[in-house]
Design a protein around this motif. Structure first.
Motif, PDB file in Angstrom:
ATOM      1  N   GLY A  61       3.604   4.392   2.102  1.00  0.00           N
ATOM      2  CA  GLY A  61       4.377   3.925   0.960  1.00  0.00           C
ATOM      3  C   GLY A  61       5.126   2.649   1.296  1.00  0.00           C
ATOM      4  O   GLY A  61       5.442   2.372   2.459  1.00  0.00           O
TER       5      GLY A  61
ATOM      6  N   THR B 187       0.025   4.419  -7.350  1.00  0.00           N
ATOM      7  CA  THR B 187       0.493   3.804  -6.113  1.00  0.00           C
ATOM      8  C   THR B 187       0.113   2.333  -6.098  1.00  0.00           C
ATOM      9  O   THR B 187      -0.758   1.889  -6.855  1.00  0.00           O
TER      10      THR B 187
ATOM     11  N   GLN C 170       1.049   7.495   1.131  1.00  0.00           N
ATOM     12  CA  GLN C 170       0.849   7.504  -0.313  1.00  0.00           C
ATOM     13  C   GLN C 170      -0.628   7.542  -0.700  1.00  0.00           C
ATOM     14  O   GLN C 170      -0.984   8.013  -1.778  1.00  0.00           O
TER      15      GLN C 170
END
Length: 952
Positions: A939, A156, A911
């Motif tokens: 995200g 991520t 995320q």
């Protein structure tokens, strides 16, 4: 007439089948000529037609339904010299072509050996990402994100700052994932972490990435538990040529890349260079970037037995950060309502948000927070022109990034790495491969220090710069206590990390026979790291005091503690811009490793085994602490009377082995086993805050078993399936414990034992090309990662003849920070010659928030907390990629336009998450492992990257 019409109708219906019957097939393999290794993804085209195919994972290809005729068939892939073959295809016939491509690079295989690259015969689970795939899917994001289409990998962007990515593999974070560039480990020598901002430009110079999952076949004593990310940079090329690439993207992203290869000069020398310039405002508020990157490669063949390579790369950069995750309600109120319990009223969420939208966060599109919210900045008057101090290169005193706002959190760093490789052919059976390397870095991260004025009117607090400047200029503190005018009681600091690493790796390969090869090697490293804090921006004052400021309404005792024990008065402790504050340590890490391996290969099977031994030693010098004040046997004094701690050498071993058996040309089975010991990181041996040394450190132990199968079917499908089991025993965790002496040096460290984890799972990779216009790629991984036992520790007070027991209730809790179920599906279409379009759908489930095992300490007289940590909602996202090779003939110049759309459907999802945040739980019902108690990063919103590449 009816008979005639019927004949015409039958002819019309049968014509396609007759044509198909007369069509033929061209099939074969594409491999590297020197090694015989397959070249997955290689393009095989029938010139002058629309017929073609891509080689599968085994290098196999098949092109069917080609009309009979004479053709030229060409195989090509970036990094290799294309080959063309003339064929005569008869009606209904089959032609087999096996292409052996020569690398355009000079002797890449030697570097692959030095870097411990896996091949088809290596019995481990691995995935190769070629340069073409890197360029096609990455879109100038951080390198780990390109691996999200491989099983058991989760990467991520965290807060969205350039270089702030993180990656987990098989449930292990990147402290237990070895990252190597050209065979050299780049994990931090003290704690094993990888700071991707240091390698911001590596992606532009990467030739390929190989991810070996599990303990891997790497024979260095590297933290390759979850896996090994093996990065090779662009080698020097045989032919002269270059690249110019211009990119533009969301957040005013601009990036220019220039590359040039000299080609082979005089059959001995070749050079390659790349320079990159990158700027942008950032997708998340004020996560701007201002970066350069450079790469230089040189290859020189002294004679037939000696060849030298030189690599230098670096990425001097600055970028704004969103350093602190938030309660999900700070980013999206509607999404928060979906996640929070039904008994939490809407007005409770509203209370968490902003009451006065006009006063919060000037300059924000949404004063109530939102998708782009970042607490780590605020506006500042442009009238304030105070200098900032930080050292990376050039002048140390600089203007802030923007006159109208100021980042609380900024990262800046430059860590060049220089390698000198020497490849010596001793004789036809013996070869020596060596690398001598240097890596030296300077930079750090910013934050606040002391007693600033904060604004709490938003979803979270943020610094009020103008009010703090006015306070520092005045004669009163935030609470009204008297202070000298110009004394900064709240200011910006740098937490700096200056370091250098020297190392050498040498591997001697000896071919005992055509089948049996042995390798002996040595791995030596030494590093010195400076950890210090320094004054970055006095925020209106003329000086500060290196001490713990007591903000009281009355009284003259303004500083309860001076951080430098050599300072006797406040006057001694006065500091200015760039002076050291808070802590001032020099650490050293010394490392030596020996290893040996043997590999036996035949046409039907291969066997592999290795053993290694390594030793690590840590030392600390604290320039702010007097040795005479710390009454411990392990504390000695430097010549200047400063505290010095020198730990004993700690040794560890590793043993790995495996085998692969070829059941058929298109079917392999393999298995491997390993036992690896890992030395505790620096902070688990020496506590540089409490000045403590762990008395009896215990190595972490990893035991892993893996079995797998590799197959190709009908030359249009490739399958990789494997299962694994990894046990993590004696996970290191230490606890500071007071000795009860009540003096400086009254803290010991004890090791908590029994913190064991079990990681098991299944992984599948599938590539299928049912027709020339369509290719499907899938990756599936399902894991079960869990803590298997409670942990405990005992401290004994010798003088008091008593003990204290510590217990941590972690048994049966799920490992967090990474989804345990992952699906990735990519569909690629080739509608016209030169055009490629791909959609990649990622799905994540069974994702538990990250959490700290220390938080599960069982207090005396209380029941253990065995509630499961918050489970992050499952989510999916869609990324789109496309390129088009423009059909222009410009005298050898080729143009390619490309585009990326990330999170194309603008999905809202969590995320990254941390369970039970003490800073971001808002509902007042305590910490109970629920969504309202977690801090998260959402995200990234939908964003794009487009550009044009010119190759010549």
């Amino acid at each position: 007439m009816k008979k005639y019409s019927l004949a015409v109708l039958l002819a019309a219906c049968l014509t396609p089948f007759l044509v198909w019957a007369q069509a033929g097939t061209i099939s074969g393999t594409v491999t590297e000529s020197a090694t015989g290794e397959p070249l997955p993804g290689a393009n095989v085209v029938v010139e002058g037609t629309t017929f073609g195919a891509a080689a599968d994972a085994y290098g196999d290809f098949i092109i069917a339904n080609i009309p009979a005729g004479n053709y030229t068939v060409t195989a090509s892939v970036i990094g290799y010299v294309p080959i063309s073959e003339m064929v005569i295809l008869e009606a209904g016939g089959t032609v087999t072509l096996d292409f052996g491509l020569e690398p355009t690079a000079i002797a890449l295989s030697a570097l692959e050996v030095l870097a411990s690259r896996a091949t088809r015969e290596t019995p481990v689970a691995y995935t190769n990402v070629a340069k073409t795939d890197m360029e096609y899917r990455l879109g100038s994001r951080d390198i780990p994100l390109v691996l999200n289409t491989t099983p058991s990998v989760y990467a991520t962007q965290q807060g969205g700052g350039a270089g702030d990515a993180r990656v987990n593999v098989r449930g292990f974070n990147q402290r237990n994932v070895a990252v190597m560039i050209n065979g050299v480990p780049v994990n931090d020598m003290e704690n094993g972490w990888v700071y991707w901002s240091n390698w911001d430009g590596v992606a532009d110079a990467t030739s390929s990435i190989q991810l070996q999952r599990g303990l891997s076949a790497v024979n260095l004593a590297a933290p390759s538990i979850g896996g090994t990310m093996n990065i090779l940079t662009d080698p020097t090329a045989r032919k002269a040529g270059g690249l110019f690439k211009q990119e533009y993207g969301s957040g005013m992203f601009l990036k220019t890349t220039i590359n040039y290869n000299t080609g082979l000069i005089g059959d001995k020398l070749a050079m390659s260079g790349t320079i990159v310039r990158k700027t942008g405002d950032g997708l998340i508020d004020k996560t701007w970037t201002d970066a350069w990157a450079y790469y230089f490669g040189l290859s020189y063949a002294l004679n037939s037995k000696n060849r030298f390579e030189f690599y230098a790369l670096g990425a001097p950069q600055r970028h704004g950060q969103m350093r602190y995750a938030q309660n999900v309600a700070a980013f999206d109120e509607d999404y928060a309502r979906e996640l929070f319990d039904d008994d939490i009223e809407d007005d409770a969420i509203d209370a968490f948000m902003v009451a006065n939208a006009d006063s919060l966060y000037p300059g924000h599109d949404d004063a109530r927070g939102g998708r782009f919210y970042n607490e780590n900045w605020n506006v500042i008057s442009s009238d304030y022109t105070g200098k900032q101090y930080f050292y990376m290169y050039g002048d140390k005193k600089k203007d802030r990034h923007d006159p109208d706002y100021l980042n609380e959190s900024e990262n800046y760093y430059h860590k060049p790495q220089v390698n000198l490789n020497w490849f010596l052919t001793i004789n036809e059976k013996m070869r020596l491969s060596s690398v001598f390397y240097f890596s030296g870095g300077s930079g750090g991260g910013t934050g606040t220090f002391g007693d600033l004025i904060w604004d709490y009117n938003g979803p979270s607090r943020f610094a009020d710069w103008d009010a703090t400047i006015a306070m520092n200029e005045s004669t009163a503190s935030r609470k009204g206590a008297a202070k000298p005018a110009g004394e900064s009681v709240g200011f910006l600091r740098n937490s700096i990390n200056r370091q250098y690493t020297l190392g050498a790796i040498s591997k001697l390969n000896y071919d005992i026979s055509d089948e049996l090869t042995v390798q002996l090697g040595i791995d030596w490293r030494t590093a010195e790291i400076e950890h210090k804090r320094e004054v970055r921006d006095l925020l209106g004052g003329t000086y500060a005091v290196n001490g713990d400021y007591e903000n009281t309404e009355t009284g003259d005792a303004r500083y309860s503690t001076l951080y430098n024990e050599f300072d006797e008065t406040i006057e001694d402790a006065k500091v200015g811009l760039g002076d050291f504050i808070d802590y001032n340590n020099d650490n050293t890490v010394d490392w030596i490793g020996l290893f040996g391996q043997a590999e036996y290969r035949t046409s039907m099977f291969s066997l592999y085994g290795m053993g290694g031994f390594s030793m690590v030693k840590y030392t600390l010098v604290d320039h702010f602490k007097k040795a005479e004040n710390w009454d411990f046997d392990y504390v000695t004094a430097t010549d200047d009377g400063e505290v010095m701690i020198e730990a004993d050498w700690i040794s560890a071993i590793q043993i790995k082995g495996g085998g692969l058996y070829r059941l058929a040309d298109n079917l392999d089975i393999f298995g491997n086993f390993g036992y690896v010991e890992k030395v505790p990181i620096f902070d688990n041996i020496i506590d540089d805050t409490e000045i403590a040394l762990a008395p009896d450190p215990t190595n972490e132990k990893f035991i892993s078993t893996e079995f797998g199968i590799n197959a190709s079917i009908m030359r249009s499908m490739a399958i990789k399936l494997n299962v694994y089991l990894t046990s993590w025993l004696d996970r290191n965790m230490v606890k500071p414990v007071s000795t009860g002496q009540g003096t400086s040096g009254d803290t010991d460290l004890i090791f908590i034992t029994g913190m064991d984890q079990n990681h098991k799972g299944v992984e599948l990779e599938l590539a299928y090309q049912p027709m020339k216009l369509l290719r499907l790629d899938a990756a599936v991984s399902i894991g079960q990662w869990v803590y298997t036992d409670d942990a405990s520790g005992t401290y004994k007070w010798v003088d008091l003849d008593s003990t204290a027991d510590y217990t941590y209730s972690v048994k049966d809790l799920m490992v967090g920070a990474m989804p345990q179920t992952i699906f990735s599906l990519s569909a690629t279409v080739f509608p016209v010659d030169g055009l490629r379009i791909t959609g990649t759908l990622n799905y994540y489930d069974r994702y538990w928030a990250d959490w700290d095992p220390v938080s599960r300490e069982v207090e005396v007289g209380e029941e253990p907390d065995r509630a499961e940590n918050w489970q992050v909602p499952a989510y999916s996202k869609l990324n789109l990629h496309a390129y088009y090779n423009l059909p222009f003939d410009l005298g050898g110049v080729k143009l390619q336009a490309f585009m990326h759309v990330f999170n194309a459907l603008d999905a809202i999802y969590v995320q990254d998450a941390l369970d039970n945040s003490e800073y971001n739980s808002y509902d007042g019902d305590g910490l109970n492992h629920k969504a309202d108690d977690a801090e998260v990063y959402l995200g990234m919103p939908r964003n794009f990257n487009i550009g044009l590449a010119v190759r010549f």
